[in-house]
Design an enzyme around this catalytic site. Sequence first.
Site, PDB file in Angstrom:
ATOM      1  N   LYS A  88       0.727  -1.200   0.006  1.00  0.00           N
ATOM      2  CA  LYS A  88       0.060   0.227   0.140  1.00  0.00           C
ATOM      3  C   LYS A  88       0.653   1.354   0.149  1.00  0.00           C
ATOM      4  O   LYS A  88       1.995   1.452   0.740  1.00  0.00           O
ATOM      5  CB  LYS A  88      -0.938   0.135   1.133  1.00  0.00           C
ATOM      6  N   GLY A 119     -14.155 -17.925   4.746  1.00  0.00           N
ATOM      7  CA  GLY A 119     -15.343 -17.319   4.276  1.00  0.00           C
ATOM      8  C   GLY A 119     -15.694 -17.736   2.849  1.00  0.00           C
ATOM      9  O   GLY A 119     -16.556 -18.363   2.470  1.00  0.00           O
ATOM     10  N   HIS A 164      -2.684 -17.147  -2.100  1.00  0.00           N
ATOM     11  CA  HIS A 164      -2.363 -16.283  -3.431  1.00  0.00           C
ATOM     12  C   HIS A 164      -1.829 -16.978  -4.442  1.00  0.00           C
ATOM     13  O   HIS A 164      -1.601 -16.451  -5.550  1.00  0.00           O
ATOM     14  CB  HIS A 164      -1.529 -15.031  -2.692  1.00  0.00           C
TER      15      HIS A 164
HETATM   16  N1  GLN Z   1     -14.339 -13.293   4.591  1.00  0.00           N
HETATM   17  C1  GLN Z   1     -13.577 -13.001   3.315  1.00  0.00           C
HETATM   18  C2  GLN Z   1     -13.333 -13.821   2.379  1.00  0.00           C
HETATM   19  O1  GLN Z   1     -13.160 -14.938   2.686  1.00  0.00           O
HETATM   20  C3  GLN Z   1     -12.248 -12.243   3.722  1.00  0.00           C
HETATM   21  C4  GLN Z   1     -11.790 -11.643   2.570  1.00  0.00           C
HETATM   22  C5  GLN Z   1     -10.340 -11.093   3.157  1.00  0.00           C
HETATM   23  O2  GLN Z   1      -9.765 -11.382   4.196  1.00  0.00           O
HETATM   24  N2  GLN Z   1      -9.771 -10.028   2.347  1.00  0.00           N
HETATM   25  O3  GLN Z   1     -13.290 -13.465   1.234  1.00  0.00           O
END
Ligand code: GLN
Length: 756
Positions: A114, A434, A696
Amino acid sequence: MTVQPFTATVLGSPRIGPRRELKRATENYWAGRIDQDELQKVAAGLRRDTWAELTAAGLDSVPVNTFSYYDQMLDTAALLGALPARVTGIADELDRYFAAARGNADIAPLEMTKWFDTNYHYIVPEIGPDTSFSLHPAKVLGELAEARAQSINARPVIIGPITFLLLSKAVDGASPPISRLAELTDVYAELLGKLADAGAQWVQIDEPALVTDIAPDAPALAEQVYSRLGGLTNRPAIFVATYFGDPGAGLAALARTPVEAIGVDLVSSSVTAIASVPQLASKTLVAGVVDGRNIWRTDLQAALAKLASLLGSAAAVAVSTSCSTLHVPYSLEPETGLDDALRSWLAFGAEKVTEVATLARALREGREAVAAQIDASNAAVASRKTDPRLNNAALRAQIAEITAAGVQRGSAEARRVAQEERLHLQPLPTTTIGSFPQTVEIRKARAALVAGEIDDAEYTDRMKAEVAAVITLQENLGLDVLVHGEPERNDMVQYFAEQLEGFFATSNGWVQSYGSRCVRPPVLFGDVTRPEPMTVQWATYAQSLTDKPVKGMLTGPVTILAWSFVRDDQPLADTADQVALAIREETVDLEAAGIAVIQVDEPALRELLPLRDTDKAAYLDWAVGAFRMATSGVSDATQIHTHLCYSEFGEVIGAIADLDADVTSIEAARSHMEVLDDLNAIGFANAVGPGVYDIHSPRVPSADEMAASLREALDAVPAQRLWVNPDCGLKTRKPDEVNASLANMVAAAQQVRAGV
Ligand code: GLN
Ligand code: ZN
């Protein structure tokens, strides 16, 4: 040297194109659909239009070289011959540049992080023992020539050597990059000569690092560097720009050098030292009074008063934006869905340029010359002050009441016992963060809904089918705490913003996040309330399909603020509490609907951290307070999770503990569990799920590998407190990768449990 003064400018402009033309062109180029000529044509067209508009709006000095195919730090690395050796074999210049930014089959890209406290990401240059600086000025000289050919009064903009080195990273055992400052300054000296020869009257050198505490000796370094550059005989007039905060001692340091102009950001700070720096009397002060990074209309009368108060302190005062308008959308013009009041409060990029020109004209010709504009601005200020949408007394009273009652839950131990009784989880419980992959079907359904090809009911049915599939998958994999997969969410902030009062979504308010990636942050303009439950139907539907607990999934107040344009008429802390109350109401509804585990994500906790050390404690205080406001409305038996990622947590580690979530999942796959030692060092005693694999990357880690990570984690955290999860959401991954990785993750947990 005779210096032509300037009176009105901006520090930089958006470059993605008013309709994201550059995004499309670069992506087409990467995909091989267009050639380099065509890409360059699009880029040149965007530059020409930008310069023409800035000139037509009344700026008498126009920044150039603020265009970028990807990022200005990467441009600077290329300018200074500081691209890493692994890309230098690529013959084509642009392809070499893109390889550094994005990598290719054989080459790892440079890191990205950032840019100060904005949501823009820059490419982190690597400075190794073998980096030898040399000047490659084709881009800046090319843009200068291009602009001059169009009769633009062009001012090349470059990132300064101090900022460049302080934001770079040492690699291969090199000493800190800033130790190369003297040597690098020689390259800048050479560049200034070339710019002067090419006809540049002015050069803008950006040194935003001066508003931070990254290097305590930055002011002294600035004095050395700019004394040296200012002492050159063949050079343009030098304008050193600081922005994003108060340069503190850096201002006087710069003023002691021979540079001709100094820029200060008078929006994010009051820069109180100006009157006490006598050397400014011989310089142009470039006063950033128009907010370059937020979307509110300038209070022209207040800005004019500020400018007037500076007139005695400098030889001349020029009007400018506080920083580059790179951080705001192009123009309000496409935003046709706004009511008149709301519209009157806003200024996007183009409108800000007009404000700069208006203020400069008032300084030149007197207030009467712009009386109509000042009247309009005053009317907007007044309407914003009295609009009922910004002053909900009942809401404010409710927040005061909750705060007074205290935003604590029961003791950690009481919560642990109550939750164990309710959830009966085995040691080392497995879960995910999530989201599951955003499949082709999900994207198609969303596009069809937007296009009006399917109705809401059909869309909901399709999303429910996704949820059902994700629940079945997780049951088959043997995960312990399930999620619904978030198929219905386009974005973790926008999804909530669309359902809360006090926000509006722009139709074309795109800003560059990194490279070709653009985001459309919602605008948080008013008091925030929650008209109705936002996630309950999804969570309860998912829970109805399984006996395993399903986590309710919410975004935390700090992250919602960090990824929106936020009202500037009250402290961020107050706005955060309003968002927190809305989230709190959602947790209470989820709990009432039978949801036993609720996750409140705060991936942006680190992002809003102030740039100056002295401001950090106050920020962390309200950030933690807002999280607790959001999560303390439920009973001790409801388990609160949080999730953090995207950063080094060192500076906020104490705050993570203060959030007091029952379970914290945290990005750690790439930092090898160091975060656990850090958490232990501050006595953190709640449960924690350090990510055991890196989402990632498409790579599928083996069960043995993840088991090894877990055993390593068990050295720092007892089994009763350790959770097993990936390091972030899975939405960007392919289904096959996710299925295989999660199967291995569950197997790893089983292996380790058997040995516990
Ligand atoms: N709950 C979100 C997901 O799983 C969290 C995303 C994140 O940490 N940027 O996509
Ligand atoms: Zn994450």
